[in-house]
Design a protein around this motif. Structure first.
Motif, short mmCIF file in Angstrom:
data_model
loop_
_atom_site.label_atom_id
_atom_site.label_comp_id
_atom_site.label_asym_id
_atom_site.label_seq_id
_atom_site.Cartn_x
_atom_site.Cartn_y
_atom_site.Cartn_z
N THR A 198 1.24 -1.36 0.30
CA THR A 198 -0.21 -0.12 0.06
C THR A 198 0.94 1.39 0.36
OG1 THR A 198 -0.24 0.27 2.32
CG2 THR A 198 -1.42 -1.40 1.37
N SER A 199 0.48 2.43 -0.75
CA SER A 199 0.97 3.83 -0.20
C SER A 199 0.54 4.33 0.05
CB SER A 199 0.89 4.43 -1.50
OG SER A 199 -0.07 4.53 -2.17
N GLU A 200 0.38 5.92 1.01
CA GLU A 200 0.09 6.09 1.65
C GLU A 200 -0.77 7.75 1.29
OE1 GLU A 200 2.91 9.47 3.46
OE2 GLU A 200 3.96 8.06 4.30
N HIS A 201 -1.94 7.56 1.85
CA HIS A 201 -2.88 8.32 1.27
C HIS A 201 -2.40 9.71 1.06
CE1 HIS A 201 -6.12 5.76 2.33
NE2 HIS A 201 -5.34 5.24 3.08
N GLY A 202 -3.35 10.26 0.44
CA GLY A 202 -2.97 12.05 -0.31
C GLY A 202 -3.14 12.91 1.14
N GLY A 216 -0.75 11.53 22.23
CA GLY A 216 -0.61 10.59 21.44
C GLY A 216 -0.31 9.26 20.35
N ARG A 217 -1.76 9.34 20.13
CA ARG A 217 -2.21 8.18 19.10
C ARG A 217 -2.91 8.93 17.63
NH1 ARG A 217 -7.04 5.02 22.25
NH2 ARG A 217 -7.62 7.29 22.91
N GLY A 218 -2.27 10.07 17.47
CA GLY A 218 -2.63 11.22 17.01
C GLY A 218 -3.44 11.59 15.74
N PRO A 219 -3.92 12.19 15.11
CA PRO A 219 -5.07 12.56 14.50
C PRO A 219 -6.46 11.47 13.85
CG PRO A 219 -3.88 12.52 12.87
CD PRO A 219 -3.25 12.49 13.62
N TYR A 220 -7.53 11.78 14.35
CA TYR A 220 -8.51 11.33 14.32
C TYR A 220 -9.91 11.71 13.59
CZ TYR A 220 -10.86 12.47 18.37
OH TYR A 220 -11.24 13.36 19.40
N ARG A 221 -10.69 11.11 12.74
CA ARG A 221 -11.95 11.74 12.68
C ARG A 221 -13.14 10.51 12.45
NH1 ARG A 221 -14.47 9.17 8.52
NH2 ARG A 221 -13.87 6.92 7.35
N ASP A 222 -14.92 11.06 12.96
CA ASP A 222 -15.73 10.45 13.35
C ASP A 222 -15.94 9.70 12.48
OD1 ASP A 222 -16.59 12.32 11.98
OD2 ASP A 222 -18.47 12.28 12.42
N GLY A 223 -16.80 8.29 12.59
CA GLY A 223 -16.43 7.03 11.92
C GLY A 223 -18.45 6.53 12.71
N PRO A 224 -19.14 6.22 11.31
CA PRO A 224 -20.40 5.76 11.95
C PRO A 224 -20.33 4.11 13.10
CG PRO A 224 -20.32 5.86 10.13
CD PRO A 224 -18.89 5.53 10.29
N TYR A 279 -8.62 6.61 13.80
CA TYR A 279 -6.95 7.48 13.29
C TYR A 279 -6.98 6.87 12.59
CZ TYR A 279 -7.86 7.89 18.91
OH TYR A 279 -8.37 8.41 20.57
N LEU A 280 -6.09 8.32 11.96
CA LEU A 280 -5.22 7.68 11.02
C LEU A 280 -4.23 7.03 10.32
CD1 LEU A 280 -4.89 9.17 7.54
CD2 LEU A 280 -3.05 10.55 9.05
N GLN A 281 -3.55 6.83 12.06
CA GLN A 281 -2.75 5.65 12.38
C GLN A 281 -2.59 4.56 11.73
OE1 GLN A 281 0.06 6.40 15.47
NE2 GLN A 281 -1.64 5.64 16.64
N GLU A 282 -4.25 3.68 12.02
CA GLU A 282 -4.63 2.72 11.77
C GLU A 282 -5.33 2.77 10.81
OE1 GLU A 282 -5.57 2.74 17.21
OE2 GLU A 282 -7.24 2.97 15.24
N GLN A 283 -5.02 3.14 9.66
CA GLN A 283 -5.76 2.97 8.43
C GLN A 283 -4.88 1.92 7.45
OE1 GLN A 283 -9.56 3.78 8.31
NE2 GLN A 283 -8.90 4.47 10.77
N PRO A 284 -5.35 1.37 6.59
CA PRO A 284 -5.32 1.09 5.91
C PRO A 284 -4.14 1.62 4.91
CG PRO A 284 -7.09 0.42 5.32
CD PRO A 284 -7.07 0.70 6.61
N GLY A 285 -3.16 1.75 3.72
CA GLY A 285 -2.88 2.77 2.70
C GLY A 285 -3.76 2.08 1.83
#
Length: 549
Positions: A198-202, A216-224, A279-285
């Motif tokens: 996988t590659s990094e997201h844009g 320390g877990r970094g940025p995140y967004r809301d998920g349903p 969390y962004l760091q936990e999302q697959p590339g």
């Protein structure tokens, strides 16, 4: 069985020799997990010259990258006949006949014939779970794909990978700019090793993750957390928040776990929906496609640049090796060049074998590995095909005087000439530091594999003086005469500016003495290709044997 060291551990292999001979004589069938090859094809030359018809009386085109290998000649004709008379399958024979009718007897056909013979052998040595990646440019990729389809089967074709190697230049006036290479990816069997990359997201995707708790877990967004379909058994109230219309996506136990780990977002209004933190760091590339535009080429300022004309970025080979092999697998590069595929295999924990037809490339790979991984790396691989006795040195001289000269120069830690040119008797240079500021001086090296006389030594003395070099070394196959020794002795002494230590201005040494590990008396020298650290004496080199007792 694979040849191992005295301790029973696997030894990686670095060959000097013709890869076709090495493949046929030393590498058993179904023994390799991944093959990467980047065969020479100098498409920077005129396309029309490459496709020029050859006649018996016409001189061969000067195509430097082919080094007289990829020219239509008696050798190419003989190899074509060998393939047609039983050295290849009927599909391969049909493909070669069709290409000969299409192209005629020219250098491109010679290239394809030479490559076909090697690809047949490479297919033989691959395991059923193995794969091959052939790196080429668009000048010949379409012809090579026909050959690969005939050898592997069209159903074994996996990808045509496009690597954008450079920006488009402004000199393309009547066509689009040519700025990519092609990597043809084939499997030996129906279930090849493949690791999904996988590659990094844009930046647009990353911008969605706009929350950060500072934990320390970094940025995140809301998920349903509401279920997209009716879930009657998940319609529970949680902390006063009523369930969505279709129920929750998770059980109450999972909801409590998310809550305990601070992974829930509670709205201010009780009739609003609970959300989960993604969390962004936990999302697959992003799954990697077959167009690679994120790996720049080697530029003039790159730290990994070695000056090798076809050097590829290490990151490119790391991607290939990571995707198509696993740790411990055996990777083969039959056109090893400056050793980037070998470096990638070593870095990623793969076993490896490399083959190259020039001693210059073999020595460069040796130097590269020792520079990158330290001198201890030398105990993990053997160099095969380099002379170990006088008969072997004489055979190398008879086969290729130029390669003999290169080997002699590299044996005493020098850098040989890149090309066979009018060199005024100088076949290489040794450099050594003279102060702590990075300044260095030179030792000129002259090699003679045939008859010698005192005038050769006097010529070297004169060249050392005229070129203002520090010293000279004269290497000869035969024992020097008394007059030659006297000519060297009359050259005087060199005083090192750092410590005033004295060295003979010109020294004589025989090939037999080199084989006996004797070396000229010199200051600590700089590692050729990597002018940063002293180079230690090479350990004894092995005989030509890939898999044996």
């Amino acid at each position: 069985m694979p040849r191992k060291s005295g301790t029973g551990k696997w030894l990686n292999k670095l060959y000097y020799g013709d890869n076709l001979e090495v493949l046929r004589e030393h590498i058993p069938s179904e023994s390799i997990d991944l093959i990467y090859l980047d065969p020479p094809f100098n498409s920077a030359k005129s396309y029309n010259v490459l496709f020029k018809e050859k006649s018996g009386n016409e001189a061969q085109a000067q195509i430097e990258a082919f080094d007289d290998t990829w020219t239509w000649s008696h050798d190419a004709e003989a190899l074509f006949a060998e393939l047609m008379q039983g050295g290849a399958s009927n599909k391969v024979k049909d493909a070669l006949e069709a290409l000969r009718k299409l192209l005629g007897d020219n250098d491109v056909l010679a290239y394809l014939v030479m490559m076909t013979a090697r690809l047949v052998e490479l297919h033989r040595v691959l395991k059923s779970s193995g794969s091959l990646v052939l790196h080429c440019d668009p000048t010949a990729s379409h012809y090579l794909k026909v050959i690969l389809d005939a050898i592997f089967g069209a159903d074994r074709f996996l990808n045509e990978i496009i690597w954008r190697r450079a920006a488009v230049k402004g000199d393309a006036r009547n066509r689009f700019g040519r700025n990519h290479d092609v990597l043809l990816f084939y499997a030996a069997g129906s279930n090849p090793t493949f690791n999904r990359l996988t590659s990094e997201h844009g930046p647009e995707y990353r911008a969605r993750f706009r929350f950060d708790d500072g934990d320390g877990r970094g940025p995140y967004r809301d998920g349903p957390l509401d279920s997209p379909s009716p879930r009657p058994n998940l319609t529970y109230v949680y902390k006063g928040y009523p369930p969505p219309k279709n129920g929750w996506r998770v059980s109450i136990e999972e909801m409590e776990r998310l809550d305990a780990e601070n992974r829930l977002m509670f709205p201010k209004k009780s009739d609003a929906r609970i959300a989960r933190k993604l969390y962004l760091q936990e999302q697959p590339g992003v799954p990697m496609g077959d167009v690679w535009s994120d790996i720049p080429p080697i530029n003039s300022q790159a730290a990994e640049r070695l000056g090798y004309p076809t050097q590829k970025p290490l990151s490119l080979l790391e991607r290939v090796v990571s995707a198509a092999s696993n740790p411990g697998d055996l990777v083969l590069d039959p056109f090893a060049g400056c050793g980037t595929a070998i470096d990638a295999a070593q870095k990623l924990g793969r076993r490896w074998a490399g083959i190259d037809v020039t001693t210059l490339a073999v020595d460069l790979i040796d130097a590269r590995l020792r520079h990158t991984y330290g001198e201890a790396i030398r105990e993990t691989y053997e160099i095969l095909g380099i002379p170990r006795d006088l008969a072997g040195a004489q055979a190398l001289f008879k086969r290729s005087p130029f390669e003999f000269e290169r080997w002699c120069v590299m044996t005493i830690d020098g850098q040989p000439n890149d090309k066979q040119v009018a060199d005024k008797g100088i076949d290489g240079v040794i450099r050594f530091p003279i102060d702590a500021k990075g300044n260095s001086d030179r030792v000129l090296v002259s090699v003679k594999g045939g008859a010698t006389n005192p005038s050769h030594v006097r010529d070297l003395v004169g060249t050392v003086q005229s070129q203002r070099a520090a010293m000279g070394v004269f290497i000869c196959m035969q024992k020097p005469t008394k007059a030659m020794v006297e000519a060297a002795n009359h050259s005087g002494l060199y005083a090192h500016p750092g410590n005033n230590q004295k060295y003979p201005k010109v020294q004589l040494i025989t090939v037999q003495e080199l084989l006996d590990d004797k070396r000229p008396t010199l200051p600590p020298v700089l590692l050729p290709y990597f002018q940063a650290q002293p180079r230690v004496k090479k350990s004894e080199q092995g005989t030509l044997n890939f898999f044996g007792a």
